[in-house]
Scaffold this active site. Structure first.
Site, PDB file in Angstrom:
ATOM      1  N   LEU A 204      16.957  33.363 -28.157  1.00  0.00           N
ATOM      2  CA  LEU A 204      16.913  34.769 -28.536  1.00  0.00           C
ATOM      3  C   LEU A 204      17.768  35.612 -27.592  1.00  0.00           C
ATOM      4  O   LEU A 204      17.546  35.620 -26.381  1.00  0.00           O
ATOM      5  CB  LEU A 204      15.469  35.274 -28.521  1.00  0.00           C
ATOM      6  CG  LEU A 204      15.274  36.764 -28.851  1.00  0.00           C
ATOM      7  CD1 LEU A 204      15.699  37.052 -30.282  1.00  0.00           C
ATOM      8  CD2 LEU A 204      13.828  37.175 -28.624  1.00  0.00           C
ATOM      9  N   ASP A 205      18.762  36.302 -28.177  1.00  0.00           N
ATOM     10  CA  ASP A 205      19.656  37.191 -27.428  1.00  0.00           C
ATOM     11  C   ASP A 205      20.341  36.472 -26.266  1.00  0.00           C
ATOM     12  O   ASP A 205      20.733  37.109 -25.274  1.00  0.00           O
ATOM     13  CB  ASP A 205      18.893  38.416 -26.890  1.00  0.00           C
ATOM     14  CG  ASP A 205      18.291  39.261 -28.001  1.00  0.00           C
ATOM     15  OD1 ASP A 205      18.886  39.297 -29.094  1.00  0.00           O
ATOM     16  OD2 ASP A 205      17.231  39.868 -27.775  1.00  0.00           O
ATOM     17  N   GLY A 206      20.483  35.164 -26.385  1.00  0.00           N
ATOM     18  CA  GLY A 206      21.044  34.395 -25.283  1.00  0.00           C
ATOM     19  C   GLY A 206      22.354  33.711 -25.599  1.00  0.00           C
ATOM     20  O   GLY A 206      22.824  32.893 -24.808  1.00  0.00           O
TER      21      GLY A 206
END
Length: 290
Positions: free
Chosen positions: A233-235
């Site tokens: 996630l968001d990485g």
């Protein structure tokens, strides 16, 4: 419109003579190089290259360039991609209720700033259908919840295939794509095919309501991050970021307002860099040749 060019991206094990090898291949076929960018990562032992040359006068027809480049990549034990500057890929934009990122992208397409076509907009709310219609894109309203996520993503993948979509842009979609979706649509190599805009200067304030949390911390700088989507996630690997200064008089609503400008700028820049094949991913990060 400028004369069309061919673009070769290559990632391979580093070794002496690679610049000569790649540029020599272009020159041997009569190509006039207009841009050549290279990066050697000594720690990873990798060599990254982007070479762009004029098609006029090149000794190979377009249909022969890719097979010839494939043979070159195999000889160098590398991954490659060939693209042409006058090609306009089909792109799908995923949205929710917020319209600023969608409007900005569609306007930039209409003005010729982004070399792509947008035949499809997919949304989990019906609010933005008039905008898609205004710009001539098909609109698919597919509500997503925990109960129907698998079914909804299966239909999304069907639509992507029907419209021959090559790139997905999450323009404030506000939903997490599952590993199954990414495994089916996204590329497993160094050339990803899903871009997201996140409303914070990553890696700060990942997840939901980053502007609220930034205001609570009293930050003096906020931003937005456009990145490739991975299972983390968001990485995913970061492509572009934009920032703006904020002050103690600014409230959450002010941060959101200013943040939307950052989101538009970062996303448009990231999409253009991707379309111009100026981004390459390796070791979970990006090399951006500008």
């Amino acid at each position: 419109m400028s004369a069309p060019t061919a673009i070769l991206q290559m990632i391979c094990p580093d070794q002496p003579g690679l610049v000569r090898e790649l540029s020599g291949w272009v020159a041997a076929n009569g190509g006039n190089i207009v841009h050549a960018d290279h990066h050697s990562d000594q720690g990873a032992g990798l060599f990254l290259s982007r070479i762009e040359w004029q098609l006029e006068g090149f000794g190979l027809p377009r249909e022969a360039i890719c097979p010839t480049a494939r043979a070159l990549a195999e000889r160098l034990d590398g991954a490659y991609r060939v693209n042409f500057s006058d090609y306009r890929p089909a792109v799908a934009i995923f949205v929710s209720k917020q319209d600023h990122a969608l409007l900005d992208l569609l306007w930039r397409v209409r003005s010729g700033e982004l070399p792509m076509r947008v035949p499809l907009v997919i949304a989990n709310h019906a609010d933005l259908e008039p905008i898609a219609a205004q710009f001539g894109a098909s609109f698919a309203y597919l509500p997503v919840s925990a109960a129907n996520r698998e079914e909804a993503e299966a239909r999304q993948l069907e639509l992507l295939a029907e419209h021959q979509i090559e790139l997905v842009i999450l323009a404030k979609y506000m939903q997490v794509l599952t590993p199954r979706f990414l495994a089916t649509f996204d590329s497993p190599d160094a050339f990803h095919r899903v871009i997201n805009i996140h409303h914070s200067f990553l890696p700060a304030f990942q997840g939901a309501q980053p502007y609220h949390r930034a205001w609570e911390r009293g930050v003096k700088l906020i931003g937005a991050t456009a990145h490739y989507v991975t299972e983390e996630l968001d990485g995913g690997p970061i492509i572009a970021q934009s920032t703006v200064a904020v002050g103690h008089r600014d409230e959450v609503a002010d941060l959101i307002r200013m943040g939307r400008d950052c989101e538009r700028l970062a996303l448009a820049r990231a999409v253009r860099l991707h379309l111009r094949r100026q981004v390459m991913v390796y070791r979970g990060r990006t090399a951006v040749f500008e």
